[in-house]
Design a protein around this motif. Structure first.
Motif, short mmCIF file in Angstrom:
data_model
loop_
_atom_site.label_atom_id
_atom_site.label_comp_id
_atom_site.label_asym_id
_atom_site.label_seq_id
_atom_site.Cartn_x
_atom_site.Cartn_y
_atom_site.Cartn_z
N ASN A 1 -10.71 0.36 -8.67
CA ASN A 1 -9.54 1.15 -9.06
C ASN A 1 -8.24 0.53 -8.54
N ASP A 2 -7.31 1.36 -8.06
CA ASP A 2 -5.97 0.90 -7.71
C ASP A 2 -5.97 0.20 -6.35
N ARG A 3 -5.51 -1.06 -6.33
CA ARG A 3 -5.47 -1.83 -5.09
C ARG A 3 -4.40 -1.34 -4.10
N HIS A 4 -3.52 -0.47 -4.55
CA HIS A 4 -2.41 0.00 -3.70
C HIS A 4 -2.76 1.29 -2.95
N ILE A 5 -3.98 1.79 -3.13
CA ILE A 5 -4.40 3.04 -2.49
C ILE A 5 -5.36 2.71 -1.35
N PRO A 6 -5.06 3.09 -0.11
CA PRO A 6 -5.93 2.76 1.03
C PRO A 6 -7.37 3.23 0.88
N SER A 7 -7.58 4.38 0.22
CA SER A 7 -8.94 4.92 0.09
C SER A 7 -9.81 4.08 -0.84
N ASN A 8 -9.23 3.11 -1.52
CA ASN A 8 -10.02 2.25 -2.40
C ASN A 8 -10.50 0.99 -1.68
N TYR A 9 -10.42 0.99 -0.36
CA TYR A 9 -10.93 -0.12 0.45
C TYR A 9 -12.03 0.40 1.37
N ILE B 1 2.08 -2.78 9.29
CA ILE B 1 2.06 -1.38 8.86
C ILE B 1 0.86 -1.12 7.95
N LYS B 2 0.57 -2.09 7.07
CA LYS B 2 -0.59 -1.94 6.18
C LYS B 2 -1.89 -1.86 6.99
N ALA B 3 -1.98 -2.68 8.03
CA ALA B 3 -3.18 -2.66 8.87
C ALA B 3 -3.34 -1.30 9.55
N ASP B 4 -2.24 -0.76 10.07
CA ASP B 4 -2.29 0.56 10.71
C ASP B 4 -2.63 1.65 9.70
N LEU B 5 -2.09 1.51 8.50
CA LEU B 5 -2.34 2.49 7.45
C LEU B 5 -3.82 2.52 7.07
N LEU C 1 0.82 -1.20 0.00
CA LEU C 1 0.00 0.00 0.00
C LEU C 1 0.86 1.26 0.00
N LEU C 2 0.34 2.28 -0.66
CA LEU C 2 1.03 3.57 -0.71
C LEU C 2 0.74 4.36 0.56
N ASN C 3 1.78 4.72 1.28
CA ASN C 3 1.65 5.57 2.45
C ASN C 3 1.68 7.02 1.98
N ILE C 4 0.52 7.66 1.99
CA ILE C 4 0.42 9.02 1.46
C ILE C 4 1.26 10.01 2.26
N ASP C 5 1.47 9.74 3.55
CA ASP C 5 2.22 10.66 4.40
C ASP C 5 3.67 10.82 3.96
N ASN C 6 4.28 9.70 3.56
CA ASN C 6 5.70 9.78 3.20
C ASN C 6 6.02 9.22 1.82
N SER C 7 4.96 8.89 1.06
CA SER C 7 5.10 8.36 -0.32
C SER C 7 5.86 7.04 -0.37
N GLU C 8 5.94 6.35 0.76
CA GLU C 8 6.59 5.05 0.80
C GLU C 8 5.60 3.94 0.45
#
Length: 431
Positions: free
Chosen positions: A156-164, A50-54, A36-43
């Motif tokens: 849409n993109d599976r790597h974006i948290p807002s798409n869940y 970490i994904k669960a927390d994100l 997943l893309l961490n929007i805060d740091n672009s990592e």
């Protein structure tokens, strides 16, 4: 191949279609969370913890409102009746447990539907004591305010948290408790005729079919009178997640919820927490201060209370199905329709601003159904021109500007073909 399919169907048609539904599901892909893309740091995060927390950070941010400097509006009393207390009976609990469906997921307490159904005579008295003590003490158990959430991919993109979106696993015992409460609250609203007349969501004896038949009946009557019918389909952003608690409590009081019951419902909404689970990895818990509890029994009921007065001052016919709000106005002159619709949309925006509700203009659409050729209709919503369309799918039915069913039938056919292709591909993989 044809012989294999025919054999399955002839042996057990019910079992055959059950197999087809199993094979055509998403094969568990929705449970596999990719990096997943961490929007805060672009990592790019690959660790499940970490994904669960994100994901939990995103989900809880949606259900949070900063209302510290906002006053609750005055609300007129809707009734002189009151409901102050509820007493749950042993028969109430037994009736709910007996109709529990087996095979549902457990909540975070590990108690299953099987366990309750097979021990009903043993557990019913302790539950009777627990439920009524909770009501009399005006305290909803803290454990039941903690939800375990599974992320489900939307699009849409599976790597974006807002798409869940979150799917909550709540305690089965808690749901039994809420169902018992719901019966009394619902009957109170129904007996006193407090629900909006044209709300069809989450209410017994109402359904999508009820609303669709009623809507199409109006369309047919207007066509017989050679009038234009204008339908506006409004979209509320994050409707269930953004319910303002203080505003909801004010509305509960206006509908006669008072005494111990009011303070119990206030406590029910407060101090909610949730954690996301991914592959047995559980995130830290985060609090929310808005929205109705996702996956709960009382949540949809409380949402209906919150939105119940949205159509109080509208000129157009308003039809509600939970958070789906549609307006219908008819006239032989498009100018009259535009004027009245503009007035109603301004009224809705005033209501939305008052109760911290956000409408999404980009997802709001207008459909004009007429026997005659009509020019483009110009209607604005929040300073945005509403998208005009020739077809719109509402509650599973595709309405068309010519009032005919051609587009709807074509959509059903295309959907059936896609399903058949998917089913046959899955069966071929087995052979």
């Amino acid at each position: 191949m044809d012989g294999f399919v025919d054999h399955l169907a002839s042996q057990n048609s019910k079992g055959f279609w059950k197999l087809v539904r199993t094979l055509t599901k998403n094969s568990g892909k929705s449970e596999i969370i990719p990096p997943l893309l961490n929007i805060d740091n672009s990592e790019i995060e690959v660790d499940d913890n970490i994904k669960a927390d994100l994901l939990n950070k995103y989900f809880t941010s949606v259900s949070t409102i900063d209302d510290r400097d906002i006053d609750v509006p005055d609300v007129d009393l809707k009734t002189d009746r009151q409901i102050t207390n509820i007493h749950i009976t042993i028969d109430d609990i037994k009736d709910i447990i007996k109709i529990l469906k087996l095979g549902k997921a457990n909540g975070n307490d590990g108690i299953s539907h099987h366990m309750l159904k097979y021990t009903v005579e043993t557990v019913v008295v302790p539950l009777y004591i627990l439920f009524n003590m909770s009501l009399s003490e005006k305290q909803f158990p803290i454990l039941w305010k903690k939800a375990l959430v599974m992320p489900l991919f939307k699009s849409n993109d599976r790597h974006i948290p807002s798409n869940y979106r979150p799917i909550s696993l709540l305690s089965t015992v808690c749901k039994v408790f809420e169902r018992c409460i719901f019966k009394y609250l619902h009957n109170y609203m129904l007996d006193n005729k407090l629900f909006y007349e044209f709300q069809s969501g989450f209410l017994p004896n109402h359904s999508t079919t009820y609303q669709l038949i009623e809507l199409y009946h109006h369309i047919c009557l207007n066509r017989e009178k050679n009038e234009h019918t204008c339908l506006i389909f409004c979209d509320i952003s994050k409707a269930f997640d953004k319910v303002w608690h203080r505003g909801l409590l004010a509305k509960l009081q206006s509908y006669g919820f008072s005494g111990n019951l009011y303070y119990f419902l206030k406590n029910y909404l407060a101090d909610r927490e949730q954690a996301v689970i991914i592959s047995n990895h559980v995130s830290s818990y985060r609090k929310t201060n808005a929205g109705v509890p996702q996956g709960s029994v009382l949540g949809p009921f409380l949402f209906l209370i919150f939105i119940n007065d949205i159509a109080d001052n509208l000129i157009s016919l308003a039809r509600l199905f939970a958070d789906d709000t549609s307006l219908l106005h008819s006239s032989k002159r498009l100018n009259d329709i535009e004027r009245h619709i503009h007035t109603d949309l301004d009224t809705i925006l005033d209501w939305a601003n008052k109760w911290l509700v956000t409408f999404n203009p980009s997802k709001t659409e207008i459909l004009v159904i007429s026997n005659r050729q009509v020019s483009d209709i110009n209607i604005r919503f929040r300073n945005n021109i509403i998208n005009s369309t020739d077809t719109h799918k509402h509650l599973g039915i595709t309405f068309s500007s010519d009032g005919k069913w051609t587009a709807h039938i074509q959509n059903i056919g295309n959907s059936a073909l896609r399903g058949m292709d998917k089913s046959l591909s899955a069966i071929l993989d087995l052979t």
